[in-house]
Design a protein around this motif. Structure first.
Motif, short mmCIF file in Angstrom:
data_model
loop_
_atom_site.label_atom_id
_atom_site.label_comp_id
_atom_site.label_asym_id
_atom_site.label_seq_id
_atom_site.Cartn_x
_atom_site.Cartn_y
_atom_site.Cartn_z
N TYR A 1 -14.21 9.34 0.18
CA TYR A 1 -13.71 8.69 1.39
C TYR A 1 -12.28 9.10 1.77
N GLY A 2 -11.67 9.98 0.99
CA GLY A 2 -10.39 10.54 1.38
C GLY A 2 -9.19 10.13 0.56
N ALA A 3 -9.27 9.04 -0.20
CA ALA A 3 -8.10 8.59 -0.96
C ALA A 3 -7.74 9.57 -2.08
N THR A 4 -8.74 10.04 -2.81
CA THR A 4 -8.46 10.99 -3.89
C THR A 4 -7.96 12.32 -3.32
N ALA A 5 -8.47 12.71 -2.16
CA ALA A 5 -7.99 13.92 -1.50
C ALA A 5 -6.52 13.79 -1.12
N GLU A 6 -6.13 12.60 -0.67
CA GLU A 6 -4.71 12.42 -0.33
C GLU A 6 -3.83 12.50 -1.56
N HIS B 1 -0.52 15.20 -2.58
CA HIS B 1 0.79 14.88 -3.15
C HIS B 1 0.98 15.59 -4.49
N VAL B 2 -0.08 15.69 -5.28
CA VAL B 2 -0.01 16.45 -6.53
C VAL B 2 0.35 17.91 -6.23
N PRO C 1 -3.58 2.06 2.33
CA PRO C 1 -3.08 3.45 2.28
C PRO C 1 -2.41 3.73 0.95
N VAL C 2 -2.26 5.00 0.64
CA VAL C 2 -1.54 5.39 -0.57
C VAL C 2 -0.09 4.96 -0.43
N THR C 3 0.40 4.18 -1.37
CA THR C 3 1.75 3.63 -1.28
C THR C 3 2.80 4.69 -1.59
N ALA D 1 2.14 10.66 -8.07
CA ALA D 1 1.26 11.83 -7.98
C ALA D 1 2.08 13.11 -7.88
N GLY D 2 3.12 13.09 -7.06
CA GLY D 2 3.97 14.26 -6.94
C GLY D 2 4.68 14.60 -8.23
N ALA D 3 5.14 13.56 -8.95
CA ALA D 3 5.82 13.79 -10.22
C ALA D 3 4.88 14.39 -11.25
#
Length: 203
Positions: free
Chosen positions: A15-20, A24-25, A174-176, A183-185
């Motif tokens: 549904y798109g959450a993991t893709a988002e 960030h990763v 939404p992704v907080t 995720a970026g870290a």
């Protein structure tokens, strides 16, 4: 001078959450000075009459075993299915026995991320069980240390085992900001460690 190592950001998202989270990763991987190779996997079905198309209609290409072979590290993500990874990602990993036999992934770093509908929907068990096949491959698990400040302030997703997101029953959350930064870290840390390992190989 060696080229920057590529990190495979491999995920399945319904549904798109993991893709988002994957985006960030990938941004974190690039901040580290590595290159993010973003790939997904096709859905699986009990209908064996036809195969999934070789190329998805949009978004990243479908992963192939050579993506794992060619990359210096992996960050893998999946939504939770009863406390475990989704079947499409497991199906892909089950096809990597040749890499296990050859030791092709030994000593390469990996990180993990997931999303769930609820706060206690199995995030940590999903991350733990996702790690098992990669540990069998001889890869090195990279988590999220508490030096990442958002790990101590998040009221949603995020754990030392990997990045995560709480999407809500209808995907309404939404992704907080904290989830984005965790995720970026994670991506940045995997990229940084891959760079260090490459430098050691080149020395």
């Amino acid at each position: 001078m060696s080229a920057a190592p590529e990190i495979l950001v491999l995920y399945y998202s319904r549904y798109g959450a993991t893709a988002e989270l994957a985006r960030h990763v990938a941004s974190g991987v690039e901040r580290a000075g590595a290159v993010a190779r973003v790939r997904t996997v096709p859905p699986v079905s009990t209908n064996i009459a036809g195969d999934a198309p070789a190329v998805p209609a949009d978004g990243p290409p479908y992963a192939e075993t050579r993506d794992l072979e060619e990359c210096a590290g992996l960050v893998m993500g999946s939504p939770t299915r009863f406390g475990n990874m989704a079947a499409p990602l497991k199906h892909f990993l089950d096809g990597t026995s040749g890499l296990w036999a050859s030791g092709g992934l030994v000593d390469r770093p990996f990180g993990l991320f997931t999303s769930t509908a609820t706060q206690h929907g199995g995030q940590e068990t999903t991350l733990l069980t996702m790690a098992m096949p990669l540990i069998h491959q001889g890869m090195l698990w990279v988590g999220v240390p508490y030096t990442v400040p958002e790990l101590s302030t998040t009221t949603s997703g995020g754990s030392p085992y990997g990045a995560s997101h709480v999407a809500g029953g209808q995907g309404e959350h939404p992704v907080t900001r904290e989830e984005q930064r965790i995720a970026g870290a994670l991506g940045e840390r995997v990229g940084r460690i891959a760079l260090r390992l490459q430098a050691g190989d080149d020395a």
